[in-house]
Design an enzyme around this catalytic site. Structure first.
Site, short mmCIF file in Angstrom:
data_model
loop_
_atom_site.label_atom_id
_atom_site.label_comp_id
_atom_site.label_asym_id
_atom_site.label_seq_id
_atom_site.Cartn_x
_atom_site.Cartn_y
_atom_site.Cartn_z
N PRO A 106 0.82 -1.21 0.00
CA PRO A 106 0.00 0.00 0.00
C PRO A 106 0.86 1.27 0.00
O PRO A 106 1.97 1.27 0.54
CB PRO A 106 -0.83 -0.10 1.28
CG PRO A 106 -0.34 -1.27 2.03
CD PRO A 106 0.61 -2.05 1.19
N GLY A 112 7.27 1.45 2.63
CA GLY A 112 8.37 1.46 1.67
C GLY A 112 7.96 1.20 0.23
O GLY A 112 8.76 0.71 -0.58
N ALA A 116 10.44 0.44 -3.06
CA ALA A 116 10.36 -0.89 -3.69
C ALA A 116 10.10 -0.75 -5.19
O ALA A 116 10.68 -1.47 -6.01
CB ALA A 116 9.28 -1.73 -3.01
N ASP A 157 15.34 2.66 3.06
CA ASP A 157 14.28 1.97 2.32
C ASP A 157 14.81 1.29 1.06
O ASP A 157 14.52 0.13 0.80
CB ASP A 157 13.16 2.95 1.93
CG ASP A 157 12.28 3.31 3.11
OD1 ASP A 157 12.72 3.09 4.25
OD2 ASP A 157 11.16 3.80 2.89
#
Ligand code: PMV
Length: 333
Positions: A106, A112, A116, A157
């Site tokens: 989400p 993150g 990603a 991240d």
């Protein structure tokens, strides 16, 4: 043929906000992944299909042209354009690419997602040109995309999404990878309220300016909890992890980053048998996390859902960025 690349999201187990000043944050890659499909184009456009997020368009000379959805949504896609172009520049290729984004993470709730997607984009593009980049290089290029969204991200991240696993981050010491040989389930509760990390960090800075001495001692305590939390995690001591999560949440609440909804989910989780629960990430909305013994997990998840929130069970994953060639048309939509 096209390339499929995937990369995991993350959760902060301990140390958000305090890490901005000192002390470690403990961050885990989770088994919810972003997926990016890439194929070559004959022109120099970067075409991004993010239809399941409700928008698609292309970048030509860094200018966004909307094909579906509102034009301002291009802001969300600019990071991918940068990640893809920096990767092609780095490889010395002049080309355009089609990118199709499908993510199970989400957005804007502290898990993150943008990192990603950037990591998977770089992973897909570098594979498309058979470059064989190292993970360090992938992470660095993804960071350049992330910078478009977050201004000055810490780099945690993109690193955890590229490498997977557990890492700790400290301003002075940088990023350290840790080995955790078995997986451990966590429950995530998502309030569904999007928030801005930058605004939350600014509100903590303002509170610190008004109350420097007290804030210093809270930040030190949070750093201490994160240090012990890392040891407890590596020892897989779930009870201690739970205690430390509860303490960490109390301090996050003290510095004003919790909300009524987050409090409600944290207390609901504890009431239903969680050993520990806390908000995760910047706060002000977004997600909370909880740990529980296996036999209590379902009750905790159900109770969170009854509070009009989403709940997922996630595992730590060692799988960082991955890519492979697939037949065109085999992409899940
Ligand atoms: O909610 P996220 O994943 O953006 O995490 C923010 C973590 C902070 O410590 C609040 C900010 C930071 O840059 O470390």
């Amino acid at each position: 043929m096209q390339v499929e690349a995937t990369a995991p999201g993350k959760m902060i187990l301990f140390g958000e906000h305090s890490v901005v000043y000192r002390g470690p944050a403990v961050v885990l890659a989770i088994d919810r992944r972003a997926r990016v499909y890439a194929s070559r184009r004959d022109d120099r456009k970067v075409y991004v299909d993010a239809d399941n997020l409700g928008f698609s368009g292309y970048f030509e000379d860094d200018v966004y042209h909307s094909v579906r959805g509102k034009a301002w949504r291009g802001r969300n896609l600019a990071a991918l354009n940068v990640a893809a172009k920096k990767t092609m520049d780095h490889l010395g290729v002049e080309s355009g690419v089609n990118l199709k984004v499908r993510s199970m993470i989400p957005i804007a709730v502290g898990l993150g997602s943008s990192a990603a997607i950037c990591v998977a984009t770089v992973g897909a593009v570098e594979r498309l040109f058979d470059a064989g980049l190292s993970k360090e290089e992938i992470s660095r290029l993804a960071f350049e995309g992330e910078t478009i969204i977050h201004g000055k991200p810490s780099g945690v991240d993109n690193t955890v999404s590229t490498f997977g696993g557990v890492l700790s981050y400290e301003r002075d010491a940088g990023i350290k990878h840790h080995k955790l040989d078995s997986s451990m389930p966590f429950i995530i509760g998502n309030t569904r309220k999007k928030r801005s990390t930058r605004k939350m960090v600014e509100s903590v800075a303002a509170l610190k300016e008004r109350n420097p001495a007290l804030m210093d001692s809270i930040i030190d305590s949070m750093g201490g909890i994160a240090g012990e939390g890392l040891d407890a995690l590596l020892a897989k001591d779930i009870r201690r992890i739970g205690d430390l999560m509860n303490m960490n949440h109390g301090l996050l609440s003290a510095i004003g980053v919790s909300t009524m909804k987050l409090e409600s989910l944290v207390h609901t989780a504890r009431q239903n048998g969680a050993l520990g629960a806390k908000l995760t990430g910047a706060g002000g909305g977004g997600c909370m996390i909880a740990v529980a013994e296996e036999e209590r997990m379902r009750a905790v998840e159900k109770a969170i859902r009854r509070r009009k929130s989403d709940s997922y069970r996630v595992q730590l994953t060692d799988r960082g960025v991955e890519s492979r060639w697939i037949e065109e048309g085999n992409a899940d939509s």
